[in-house]
Enzyme design. Structure first.
Site, PDB file in Angstrom:
ATOM      1  N   ASP A 105       3.912   9.812   0.034  1.00  0.00           N
ATOM      2  CA  ASP A 105       4.363   9.571  -1.339  1.00  0.00           C
ATOM      3  C   ASP A 105       3.421  10.356  -2.249  1.00  0.00           C
ATOM      4  OD1 ASP A 105       4.774   8.623  -3.890  1.00  0.00           O
ATOM      5  OD2 ASP A 105       4.604   6.498  -3.356  1.00  0.00           O
ATOM      6  N   TYR A 120      -6.196  -0.748  -2.782  1.00  0.00           N
ATOM      7  CA  TYR A 120      -4.749  -0.561  -2.723  1.00  0.00           C
ATOM      8  C   TYR A 120      -4.345   0.854  -3.112  1.00  0.00           C
ATOM      9  CZ  TYR A 120       0.114  -0.644  -4.018  1.00  0.00           C
ATOM     10  OH  TYR A 120       1.441  -0.340  -4.115  1.00  0.00           O
ATOM     11  N   LYS A 138       1.946   1.018  -0.112  1.00  0.00           N
ATOM     12  CA  LYS A 138       2.147   0.554   1.257  1.00  0.00           C
ATOM     13  C   LYS A 138       2.136   1.765   2.181  1.00  0.00           C
ATOM     14  CE  LYS A 138       2.317  -3.229   3.472  1.00  0.00           C
ATOM     15  NZ  LYS A 138       1.214  -4.177   3.340  1.00  0.00           N
TER      16      LYS A 138
END
Ligand code: 13P
Ligand code: MG
Ligand code: MG
Length: 389
Positions: free
Chosen positions: A25, A251, A254
């Site tokens: 991503d 973070y 995902k």
């Protein structure tokens, strides 16, 4: 798709061929939904220009906000292929920045790595095989790409297909009677500064209960590889197992995995491989990477617009010639046969959402992908007091 007229195959030192899929991503429009067309085009351009040199053939697809580059190449070109994919993703990320898109370069976690993007953010799956093995007269394989979930989806899929004849009747055929060996990786294990893995090999037949004990831990243990027991030199599957939060320490979205799996003949058939997806299993991921939600099978190049995200998975099936040329792909979930599974996933999603953030609707505190949740927990912990009863 790259679609360039093929040049001569570079002179091979051996009969070996490598398939590599690299997925990341690097930015998306309107939120974590889908990359822009210009981003995909620049990846195609980079791939296209390398065909006949570093690459034999290539395909570029999207799944949610991730771009996946499928490449065939000679094994010795592996490091250059990794560098090429990084360059393509970096350029796509530059475009995302210029276009003001969300999460530009989200998965490019280190400065340009040399010759190996594994551990640097993008997901990598790779298999090398001989093109002249008598047990593989034709080569077919599938690329499975998922968004808004972790590598554990392959624990569910492969854990069923490679161990259970009720799921894959092909396991009762002579070529598969001996079963398969799983190389499992401890995904939480990171040794700073070192490129090492903590792995264990388990026989999917004799050691099935032990294997299942690891497979159920979708956030802790992933499937690095699966090999045939009858033909131990034949690797059938490879999946990306990096946990972005383990690499970055915080973070970063995902893990959104990619898997390669060879099919037919001495391996399970595409229809056997796909059948566990009819379960639409609850998996870790979804909104803010922090929920349990059902996995919905969707056609390739689908944007994420479902209930509270909804984890999605796509599967493209290809044939490949000994010279490394791909056939047109077959989009395995682009068929009304999967509509009932999609409805089931939708229903399961709505049922789970009825309980909001309560209990199993969200991940355990330790797995919440946004570190900021833990910051709030730390603040609360400081306010706890002990009182005598
Ligand atoms: P991605 O990991 O696909 O970027 O999604 C992150 C997220 O937080 C979605 O809500
Ligand atoms: Mg994203
Ligand atoms: Mg994603």
């Amino acid at each position: 798709m790259c679609g360039k007229p093929q040049k001569e195959r570079p002179v091979a030192n051996s009969n070996l061929l490598t398939l590599t899929a690299i997925k990341a991503d690097v930015g998306s429009r309107g939120g974590h939904t889908q990359p822009s067309e210009e981003m995909v085009a620049v990846c195609e351009e980079e791939m296209h220009n390398a065909v006949g040199e570093t690459l034999l053939d290539c395909r570029v697809t999207t799944t949610g906000d991730d771009i996946c580059m499928l490449m065939s190449h000679l094994p010795e070109n592996g490091p250059s292929v990794n560098d090429l994919a990084w360059k393509a993703l970096d350029r796509a990320g530059d475009i995302a920045k210029t276009q003001g898109l969300y999460g530009a370069k989200q998965d490019l976690l280190t400065s340009a790595p040399s010759g190996n993007v594994r551990g640097a953010g993008p997901g990598v799956a790779s298999i090398t095989f001989a093109t002249d093995a008598p047990e593989r007269p034709a080569e077919t394989f599938m690329v499975v790409t998922a968004d808004k979930c972790g590598p554990g989806i392959f624990n569910f899929l492969f854990g069923k297909v490679f161990t259970d004849p009720d799921m894959a009747a092909g396991l009762m055929l002579p070529n598969m009677l001996d079963g398969f060996t799983f190389t499992m990786i401890d995904m939480e294990h990171v040794e700073p500064g070192k490129n090492v893995d903590r792995v264990i090999r388990l026989d999917g037949g004799k050691e099935l209960p032990k294997l299942k004990l690891l497979l159920r831990g979708e956030d802790e243990y992933g499937i690095l590889a699966i090999h045939s027991n009858r033909y131990p030199h034949q690797q059938v599957a490879s999946t990306s197992t990096d946990r972005l939060h383990s690499i970055a320490g915080v973070y970063k979205g995902k893990d959104d995995p990619v898997g390669l799996v060879r099919t037919q003949g001495i391996f399970p058939a595409p229809e056997e491989l796909m059948s566990p997806f009819t379960v639409a299993p609850y998996v870790a991921g979804d909104a803010r990477g922090s929920h349990n939600m059902p996995l919905m099978p969707v056609p390739i190049n689908t944007a994420v617009t479902g209930v509270y995200c909804l984890p999605i998975v796509s599967a493209m099936a290809y044939s490949i010639t000994p010279e490394g040329m791909f056939s047109e792909g077959v989009d395995m979930f682009d068929n009304p046969a999967w509509d009932s599974t999609r409805k089931k996933a939708q229903l399961k999603a709505m049922l789970m959402r009825e309980q909001g953030s309560f209990g199993c609707a969200m991940l355990p505190y330790s797995q919440l992908e946004y570190a900021a949740y833990r910051k709030v927990m730390e603040d609360l912990n400081e306010r706890f007091v002990t009182e005598s009863r």
